[in-house]
Scaffold this motif. Structure first.
Motif, PDB file in Angstrom:
ATOM      1  N   ARG A   9       0.872  -1.183   0.000  1.00 54.75           N
ATOM      2  CA  ARG A   9       0.000   0.000   0.000  1.00 54.75           C
ATOM      3  C   ARG A   9       0.902   1.223   0.000  1.00 54.75           C
ATOM      4  N   SER A  12      -1.522   7.790  -0.951  1.00 54.82           N
ATOM      5  CA  SER A  12      -1.899   8.850  -1.887  1.00 54.82           C
ATOM      6  C   SER A  12      -0.784   9.870  -2.095  1.00 54.82           C
ATOM      7  N   HIS A  42       2.739  -3.111 -12.998  1.00 62.15           N
ATOM      8  CA  HIS A  42       1.985  -1.864 -13.116  1.00 62.15           C
ATOM      9  C   HIS A  42       2.721  -0.955 -14.084  1.00 62.15           C
ATOM     10  N   THR A  44       2.953   2.168 -13.987  1.00 59.88           N
ATOM     11  CA  THR A  44       3.316   3.447 -13.370  1.00 59.88           C
ATOM     12  C   THR A  44       4.166   3.269 -12.118  1.00 59.88           C
ATOM     13  N   GLY A  79      -6.591  11.250 -14.903  1.00 61.39           N
ATOM     14  CA  GLY A  79      -6.162  11.133 -13.512  1.00 61.39           C
ATOM     15  C   GLY A  79      -5.695  12.456 -12.939  1.00 61.39           C
ATOM     16  N   HIS A  83      -0.263  13.083 -14.178  1.00 60.32           N
ATOM     17  CA  HIS A  83      -0.325  11.618 -14.161  1.00 60.32           C
ATOM     18  C   HIS A  83       0.498  10.982 -15.288  1.00 60.32           C
ATOM     19  N   ASP A 118       6.940   4.647  -6.599  1.00 56.93           N
ATOM     20  CA  ASP A 118       5.590   4.888  -7.086  1.00 56.93           C
ATOM     21  C   ASP A 118       5.288   6.385  -7.073  1.00 56.93           C
ATOM     22  N   ASN A 120       2.529   7.439  -8.817  1.00 55.05           N
ATOM     23  CA  ASN A 120       1.109   7.483  -9.155  1.00 55.05           C
ATOM     24  C   ASN A 120       0.256   7.583  -7.895  1.00 55.05           C
ATOM     25  N   ASP A 122      -2.817   8.082  -7.806  1.00 54.83           N
ATOM     26  CA  ASP A 122      -4.172   7.621  -8.091  1.00 54.83           C
ATOM     27  C   ASP A 122      -4.374   6.136  -7.809  1.00 54.83           C
ATOM     28  N   ASN A 123      -3.300   5.388  -7.595  1.00 58.57           N
ATOM     29  CA  ASN A 123      -3.396   3.946  -7.372  1.00 58.57           C
ATOM     30  C   ASN A 123      -2.629   3.597  -6.098  1.00 58.57           C
ATOM     31  N   ASN A 125      -2.652   0.910  -4.199  1.00 54.09           N
ATOM     32  CA  ASN A 125      -2.376  -0.502  -3.935  1.00 54.09           C
ATOM     33  C   ASN A 125      -1.562  -1.098  -5.071  1.00 54.09           C
ATOM     34  N   ARG A 126      -0.457  -1.757  -4.707  1.00 55.47           N
ATOM     35  CA  ARG A 126       0.447  -2.338  -5.704  1.00 55.47           C
ATOM     36  C   ARG A 126       0.689  -3.811  -5.397  1.00 55.47           C
TER      37      ARG A 126
END
Length: 135
Positions: A9, A12, A42, A44, A79, A83, A118, A120, A122-123, A125-126
């Motif tokens: 996780r 944001s 992923h 991103t 996004g 983004h 990371d 991003n 907007d996401n 959870n990875r």
């Protein structure tokens, strides 16, 4: 080949997240000599081998911010603002890394860690795939 998927996780905010402990545990469970391959599926996110907790993680985010600003220049524009830069980042920090394993231990240098990078926001959870290829 043995494999495991871990969940990370990132939240944001832009983040450099240490996954070394999970990699160490998996390599120990697999034992022996081989190669640990770390892959984030992923578009991103990336995997970096870097010194952490010495300011290097903040320096990396600052360097990526300078190189890939979070502004409106990006053609890939859905996004959050900027983004599109998240989709360019894996060309600089690839979505994978491989680490030698010797006797069930990662052959990292004294100050090296394995990190998920990371940008991003907007996401949150990875997924990260760990694969061990033994000799």
């Amino acid at each position: 080949m043995r494999s495991r998927e871990i969940q990370v996780r990132t939240g944001s905010q832009e983040r450099v997240h240490d996954i070394t402990d999970e990699c160490v545990d998996f390599a120990r469970e697999c034992g022996g000599d081989g190669l640990l391959h770390v892959f984030v599926p992923h578009a991103t996110a990336g995997i970096a081998i870097i010194e952490l907790r010495s300011g290097s993680d903040e320096d990396l985010l600052a360097a990526l911010g300078d190189l890939l600003p979070a502004d409106d220049r990006w053609r890939h524009a859905h996004g959050s603002r900027g983004h599109g830069r998240s989709h360019v980042m894996p060309a600089f920090i690839p979505p994978y890394a491989s680490v030698p394993v010797l006797g069930g231990r990662l052959a990292l240098g004294a100050w090296q860690s394995v990190a998920l990078v990371d940008l991003n926001v907007d996401n949150p959870n990875r997924r990260v795939h760990l694969s061990f290829l033994s000799n």
